[in-house]
Design an enzyme around this catalytic site. Structure first.
Site, PDB file in Angstrom:
ATOM      1  CG  ASN A  13      -1.717   1.236   1.404  1.00  0.00           C
ATOM      2  OD1 ASN A  13      -1.793   2.056   0.486  1.00  0.00           O
ATOM      3  ND2 ASN A  13      -2.349   1.392   2.554  1.00  0.00           N
ATOM      4  CD1 TRP A  14       3.603   1.038  -2.588  1.00  0.00           C
ATOM      5  CD2 TRP A  14       3.456   1.843  -4.678  1.00  0.00           C
ATOM      6  NE1 TRP A  14       4.288   0.188  -3.416  1.00  0.00           N
ATOM      7  CE2 TRP A  14       4.223   0.650  -4.699  1.00  0.00           C
ATOM      8  CE3 TRP A  14       3.235   2.527  -5.884  1.00  0.00           C
ATOM      9  CZ2 TRP A  14       4.753   0.128  -5.881  1.00  0.00           C
ATOM     10  CZ3 TRP A  14       3.763   2.009  -7.052  1.00  0.00           C
ATOM     11  CH2 TRP A  14       4.516   0.832  -7.050  1.00  0.00           C
ATOM     12  CE  LYS A  15      -0.252   3.219   4.651  1.00  0.00           C
ATOM     13  NZ  LYS A  15      -0.142   3.294   6.108  1.00  0.00           N
ATOM     14  CD  GLU A 171      -3.516  -2.795   7.300  1.00  0.00           C
ATOM     15  OE1 GLU A 171      -2.346  -2.844   6.927  1.00  0.00           O
ATOM     16  OE2 GLU A 171      -4.294  -1.884   6.954  1.00  0.00           O
ATOM     17  N   GLY A 177       2.376   1.959  10.855  1.00  0.00           N
ATOM     18  CA  GLY A 177       3.325   3.063  10.743  1.00  0.00           C
ATOM     19  C   GLY A 177       4.021   3.398  12.047  1.00  0.00           C
ATOM     20  CB  SER A 217       5.132  -2.102  11.972  1.00  0.00           C
ATOM     21  OG  SER A 217       4.718  -0.784  12.277  1.00  0.00           O
ATOM     22  N   GLY A 238       2.874  -1.323   4.266  1.00  0.00           N
ATOM     23  CA  GLY A 238       2.853   0.102   3.947  1.00  0.00           C
ATOM     24  C   GLY A 238       4.264   0.604   3.682  1.00  0.00           C
ATOM     25  N   GLY A 239       4.889   1.192   4.695  1.00  0.00           N
ATOM     26  CA  GLY A 239       6.206   1.826   4.569  1.00  0.00           C
ATOM     27  C   GLY A 239       7.245   0.981   3.833  1.00  0.00           C
TER      28      GLY A 239
HETATM   29  P1  PGA Z   1       2.796   0.103   7.649  1.00  0.00           P
HETATM   30  O1  PGA Z   1       1.339   0.342   6.992  1.00  0.00           O
HETATM   31  O2  PGA Z   1       3.345  -1.173   7.064  1.00  0.00           O
HETATM   32  O3  PGA Z   1       3.595   1.313   7.242  1.00  0.00           O
HETATM   33  O4  PGA Z   1       2.592  -0.001   9.119  1.00  0.00           O
HETATM   34  C1  PGA Z   1       0.447  -0.714   6.807  1.00  0.00           C
HETATM   35  C2  PGA Z   1      -0.848  -0.215   6.205  1.00  0.00           C
HETATM   36  O5  PGA Z   1      -1.290   0.889   6.516  1.00  0.00           O
HETATM   37  O6  PGA Z   1      -1.485  -0.925   5.378  1.00  0.00           O
END
Ligand code: PGA
Length: 256
Positions: A13-15, A171, A177, A217, A238-239
């Site tokens: 998920n690149w947001k 999640e 994050g 994370s 995400g990150g």
């Molecule tokens: P993260 O994000 O891996 O940066 O914690 C996960 C997400 O929001 O899907």
């Protein structure tokens, strides 16, 4: 080796990160490293504006391309929104529904979730339905109640014969994050509870078709441990999905 009923699914998920050229470069690298897609499924959820370009680059590979959100009507006066059929038209084959950032920052209510899931399925845009509790809810022992409420509201109109097209991402919001990952016990307990709910609702064969991912994370150094948990069918990242150096080792986790 875990005895897998379901094909592992790694999703990035690149947001609202990465500009156009970085999106295209990263997709090119991922595409180059994916094999035939037989033993694992990989998808990236990109800023909608770049969907057409990114899916053109991904063409010919098993890499799935998704949108991070959608609206549940086909057309009309919905300023700023995008319909599932529009996303399909520019090459998306999947979509995130109910990500906690949508629920919290943009106040998306539970009541939209089943409509979004219904409309995404009707347009063959395969959804990942994101659910998870806040830190306060976990501390107050309300995790199960929150998750069940999100399952009830999301799957109001879902039929047993459609479950194979559904993915759930658990999640915990406190793990997104933050660098804090849920423990293996916490993940297994919630995933088991979700599976039990699905079995009660749809019967065992249909419930067993649904993949349940973990997100929050996920990094290269914890991906293998998370994937070793029996109940975990994949990861929503995400990150760590923003750079090839951290995303490729997660995609290429050793399944043995
Ligand atoms: P993260 O994000 O891996 O940066 O914690 C996960 C997400 O929001 O899907």
């Amino acid at each position: 080796m875990t005895n897998r009923l379901r094909k592992p699914y790694i999703a990035g998920n690149w947001k609202m990160n990465l500009d156009r050229s970085k999106c295209l470069a990263l997709v090119k690298v991922i595409k180059g490293r994916l094999r035939d897609g037989n033993d694992r499924e990989v998808g990236v959820f990109v800023p909608s504006l770049y969907l057409a370009d990114v899916s053109a680059v991904a063409q010919g590979s098993p890499l799935g391309i998704g949108s991070q959100n959608m609206w549940f009507e086909d057309s009309g006066a919905f300023t700023g929104e995008l319909a599932a059929r529009m996303l399909r038209e520019v090459g998306a084959d999947r979509v995130l529904v109910g990500h906690s950032e949508r629920r919290q920052l943009f106040q998306e209510p539970d009541s939209w979730m089943s409509k979004k899931l219904r409309n995404s399925l009707d347009h063959d845009l395969l959804p990942i339905y994101c659910i998870g509790e806040t830190l306060d809810e976990r501390k107050a022992n309300r995790t199960d109640r929150t998750i069940k409420r999100q399952l009830e509201s999301g799957f109001e109109t879902l039929r047993a014969e459609e479950t194979h097209r559904i993915t759930i991402a658990y999640e915990p919001i406190w793990a997104i994050g933050t660098g804090e990952t849920a423990t293996a016990e916490q993940v297994a307990a919630v995933h088991k509870m979700i599976r039990r709910w699905l079995v009660q609702r749809f019967g065992e064969p249909a419930a067993n078709m649904v993949r349940i991912l973990y997100g929050g994370s996920v990094k290269p150094d914890n991906a293998k441990q998370l994937m070793a948990i029996d109940e975990v069918d994949g990861l929503l990242v995400g990150g760590a999905s923003l750079q090839a150096e951290t995303f490729l080792p997660i995609i290429e986790f050793d399944a043995r």
